[in-house]
Design an enzyme around this catalytic site. Structure first.
Site, PDB file in Angstrom:
ATOM      1  N   ASP A 260      -4.359 -10.196 -16.001  1.00 23.86           N
ATOM      2  CA  ASP A 260      -5.426 -11.181 -15.827  1.00 23.86           C
ATOM      3  C   ASP A 260      -6.550 -10.825 -16.797  1.00 23.86           C
ATOM      4  OD1 ASP A 260      -7.019 -13.225 -14.451  1.00 23.86           O
ATOM      5  OD2 ASP A 260      -5.686 -12.837 -12.753  1.00 23.86           O
TER       6      ASP A 260
ATOM      7  N   GLU B 274      -6.459 -20.708 -17.156  1.00 29.30           N
ATOM      8  CA  GLU B 274      -6.826 -21.429 -15.932  1.00 29.30           C
ATOM      9  C   GLU B 274      -7.742 -22.575 -16.334  1.00 29.30           C
ATOM     10  OE1 GLU B 274      -8.767 -20.672 -11.524  1.00 29.30           O
ATOM     11  OE2 GLU B 274      -9.529 -19.559 -13.222  1.00 29.30           O
TER      12      GLU B 274
ATOM     13  N   ASN C  96      -0.378   4.579  -0.137  1.00 34.89           N
ATOM     14  CA  ASN C  96      -0.988   5.839   0.312  1.00 34.89           C
ATOM     15  C   ASN C  96      -1.715   5.735   1.650  1.00 34.89           C
ATOM     16  OD1 ASN C  96      -3.098   4.311  -0.481  1.00 34.89           O
ATOM     17  ND2 ASN C  96      -4.084   5.867  -1.742  1.00 34.89           N
TER      18      ASN C  96
ATOM     19  N   ASP D 206      -8.656 -16.208 -17.054  1.00 38.99           N
ATOM     20  CA  ASP D 206      -9.452 -16.667 -15.925  1.00 38.99           C
ATOM     21  C   ASP D 206     -10.533 -17.657 -16.377  1.00 38.99           C
ATOM     22  OD1 ASP D 206     -10.113 -16.118 -13.028  1.00 38.99           O
ATOM     23  OD2 ASP D 206     -12.037 -15.570 -13.908  1.00 38.99           O
TER      24      ASP D 206
ATOM     25  N   ASP E 155      -1.796  -1.180  -3.862  1.00 40.27           N
ATOM     26  CA  ASP E 155      -2.092  -0.405  -5.064  1.00 40.27           C
ATOM     27  C   ASP E 155      -0.906  -0.436  -6.027  1.00 40.27           C
ATOM     28  OD1 ASP E 155      -0.261   1.619  -4.023  1.00 40.27           O
ATOM     29  OD2 ASP E 155      -1.868   2.071  -2.599  1.00 40.27           O
TER      30      ASP E 155
ATOM     31  N   ASP F  52       0.845  -1.191   0.000  1.00 36.04           N
ATOM     32  CA  ASP F  52       0.000   0.000   0.000  1.00 36.04           C
ATOM     33  C   ASP F  52       0.882   1.244   0.000  1.00 36.04           C
ATOM     34  OD1 ASP F  52      -1.959   1.910   0.404  1.00 36.04           O
ATOM     35  OD2 ASP F  52      -2.086   1.536   2.572  1.00 36.04           O
TER      36      ASP F  52
ATOM     37  N   ASP G 134      -4.156   3.944   2.775  1.00 36.09           N
ATOM     38  CA  ASP G 134      -5.583   3.620   2.945  1.00 36.09           C
ATOM     39  C   ASP G 134      -5.793   2.143   3.300  1.00 36.09           C
ATOM     40  OD1 ASP G 134      -5.079   2.345   0.578  1.00 36.09           O
ATOM     41  OD2 ASP G 134      -6.695   3.304  -0.556  1.00 36.09           O
TER      42      ASP G 134
ATOM     43  N   HIS H  19      -3.567 -17.154  -5.621  1.00 32.30           N
ATOM     44  CA  HIS H  19      -4.506 -16.436  -4.737  1.00 32.30           C
ATOM     45  C   HIS H  19      -5.753 -17.256  -4.390  1.00 32.30           C
ATOM     46  CE1 HIS H  19      -6.079 -16.066  -8.712  1.00 32.30           C
ATOM     47  NE2 HIS H  19      -7.214 -15.627  -8.234  1.00 32.30           N
ATOM     48  N   ASP H  20      -5.902 -18.436  -4.994  1.00 31.55           N
ATOM     49  CA  ASP H  20      -7.066 -19.287  -4.688  1.00 31.55           C
ATOM     50  C   ASP H  20      -6.698 -20.484  -3.826  1.00 31.55           C
ATOM     51  OD1 ASP H  20      -8.825 -17.775  -6.283  1.00 31.55           O
ATOM     52  OD2 ASP H  20      -8.269 -18.906  -8.082  1.00 31.55           O
TER      53      ASP H  20
END
Ligand code: GLC
Ligand code: CA
Length: 567
Positions: free
Chosen positions: A101, A263, A26, A205, A32, A24, A28, A333-334
């Protein structure tokens, strides 16, 4: 036109970034693009030569960016198109290619096409999606029995036009109708748009779902009974899939020096070859997930068995040899983190275990993928309750009450998810032992940070010459080493002791040069006998995860792994 492909991916090592959880910039609390820009030197140091960036397009985030509302722009939380341009320029300057992606089985329901589509039955965008009348007296039952991959019916009733739309994932992810040539043209234009901006490839995907089995009169047939994935046989590798993929490749992709990786859940080798055989001009490579089933069945956790895993690896290594190309990975990520999953209780041997896993895949033929955090040995999050989990999959299952019939259903679901949840891979990247693991300078990261960040983090890894990070760096470097790289790229694959339940031993061989790979998957000592075929040859160590490893009849120490060049 001639194909512009150099097939650079065969020499590449890819690093996957899940932008929300990477860095990150910034404060928040959300990762990003400028956060990524700040870490490019780190990626260069690791030695990777390409990045696969999970979706960063405009999205309402029903599925963390896998629900796109504008394919040509960047999600507000991640930055702007100018940030993106700076990011890709920074990658290219460092010899890192960018794979984006491509999520085109479905869009977000907030995409302009869908807003139009749902507004009336004769809207020009109506046919961009898959609409059907319901069954039963008032059409109040879904058109067929297909289920969503996230649970429950795959159909959603829409009051405005009193019809149902298909969504193989969340209700906010309506499936596109690829049988409509206009949809295919839109996708081709999107792909061209990013290629013209300098993108080097696409991870496609759930690409095996894009063609649905539509019968005469537009009927979509019921699937055979399956408590988890009903309807699969009517939309996985559907009737026109090869035609559509070839069209996209021939019309757009192959005019650029690009690559694709599709995928492909549940794909067999035969099907895999149909997608990736170079002469067919469809996809370049696929991810197959068979190895991910070595410790579960249909997402239900089972005991991990090494012989099963080895058999899967071996089948794919030999099955694609000379015809197409494998993708090598432990994590994404899965998937939950690989440590512990394939290495049992590693206890004090976390580093050895992580390095051993890396050796086991990186020495195979194919393109290795490293998922963020894997290179420092990040582990699963100690979830204590389902409420801590963010994944839309977990939330949908809970909302549907899918496990309700079972006694202690919440306890069972928690147990399953403690092992299987996709959330494990999505906790923020651990950069340092400082506040919020150095992921954000803000007060609150968007998601829980693994409490072990105080010891497992990039800062620590970079300071320790014996770290998992430097081990990955070394393995990645072998792909550029003139002595080793040709064997890795071209060598045949042969396994020793395939039935052995604790050790994984294989040989790669090319033009008389051989590499022997030995991995102990156990947290204890396991005896190893040098196979007859390779006794009495000259050897030279390439890499090992103990400082004094030796190729001989030895007791392999916990998770010991080494590679030798045989002469
Ligand atoms: C793929 C993605 C996953 C997403 C799904 C729907 O499997 O990897 O994260 O939920 O597609 O887009
Ligand atoms: Ca941010």
């Amino acid at each position: 036109m001639e194909s512009a492909k150099t097939r650079w991916y065969k020499d590449a090592v890819v690093y996957q970034i899940y932008p929300r959880s990477f860095a990150d910039s910034n404060g928040d609390g959300i990762g990003d693009l400028r956060g990524i820009i700040g870490k490019l030197d780190y990626l260069q140091k690791l030695g990777i030569t390409a990045v696969w960036l999970s979706p960063c397009y405009k999205s309402p985030n029903a599925d963390n960016g896998y629900d796109i509302s504008d394919y040509r722009d960047i999600m507000d939380e991640f930055g702007t198109l100018d940030d993106w341009k700076e990011m890709i320029a920074g990658m290219h300057e460092r010899g890192i290619r960018l794979i984006m992606d491509l999520v085109v089985n479905h869009t977000s329901d907030e995409h302009e096409w869908f807003k139009q589509s749902r507004s009336s039955v004769d809207n020009p965008y109506r046919d961009y999606y898959i609409w059907r009348k319901g069954r039963g007296k008032n059409g109040k039952r879904p058109p067929n029995n297909w289920t969503s991959r996230f649970g429950g019916t795959a159909w959603e009733y829409d009051e405005t036009t009193k019809e149902w739309y298909l969504h193989l994932f969340n209700t906010k992810q309506p499936d596109l109708n690829w049988d409509n040539p206009k949809v295919r043209k839109e996708v081709a234009d999107i792909v061209k748009y990013w290629l013209d901006l300098g993108v080097d490839g696409f991870r496609c995907d759930v690409i095996t779902y894009i063609s649905k089995n539509v019968l005469e009169g537009g009927k979509l047939p019921n699937g055979k009974f399956n408590p988890i994935q009903q309807g699969d046989e009517h939309f996985t590798h559907g009737p026109h899939i090869h035609e559509y993929l070839r069209e996209l490749n021939v019309n757009v992709l192959e005019h650029y020096d690009s690559m694709t990786v599709g995928e492909a859940q549940g794909v067999t080798i035969e099907q895999g070859l149909l997608y990736t055989d170079e002469s067919r001009r469809e996809l370049d490579t696929i991810f197959q997930f068979e190895a991910m089933e070595a410790d579960c069945w249909n997402q239900i956790p089972t005991t991990f068995r090494l012989p099963k895993l080895k058999k899967i690896f071996g089948r794919w290594q030999t099955g694609l040899f000379g015809k197409s190309w494998n993708s090598l990975f432990w994590e994404n990520h899965d998937q939950p983190r690989a440590l512990g999953r394939f290495t049992g209780d590693y206890g004090e041997y976390r580093k050895e275990a992580a390095k051993m896993l890396a050796v086991a895949t990186h020495m195979q033929q194919g393109t290795p993928y490293v998922y963020q955090g894997e290179e420092i040995g990040m582990t699963n999050y100690p979830f204590k309750s389902l409420d801590e989990m963010d994944d839309v999959l977990v939330k949908t299952i809970r909302k549907m009450g899918l496990f309700k019939a079972l006694p202690f259903h919440n306890t069972i679901l928690l147990k399953v998810m403690q092992r299987r949840a996709r959330d494990h891979a999505r906790t923020p990247m651990q950069w340092s032992a400082g506040n919020n693991a150095g992921f954000t300078e803000g007060e609150k990261p968007w998601f829980v940070i693994n409490p072990n960040y105080t010891t497992i983090n990039v800062q620590e890894a970079l300071a320790d010459p014996d770290s998992i990070f430097y081990f990955y760096q070394k393995l990645i470097g072998l792909r550029k080493d003139p002595k080793i790289a040709p064997i890795l790229k071209n060598g045949t694959y042969k396994e020793y002791y395939p039935k052995h339940k604790d050790i994984y031993v294989y040989e790669r061989s090319f033009e008389g040069k051989r590499l022997l790979v030995v991995c102990n998957f156990k947290n204890k000592t396991v005896p190893f006998v040098v196979p007859n075929e390779i006794a009495y040859v000259g050897t030279e160590q390439v890499v090992s995860n103990y400082s004094d490893s030796r190729l001989g009849n030895v007791d392999l120490r916990p998770y010991e792994a080494f590679v030798y060049l045989l002469k």
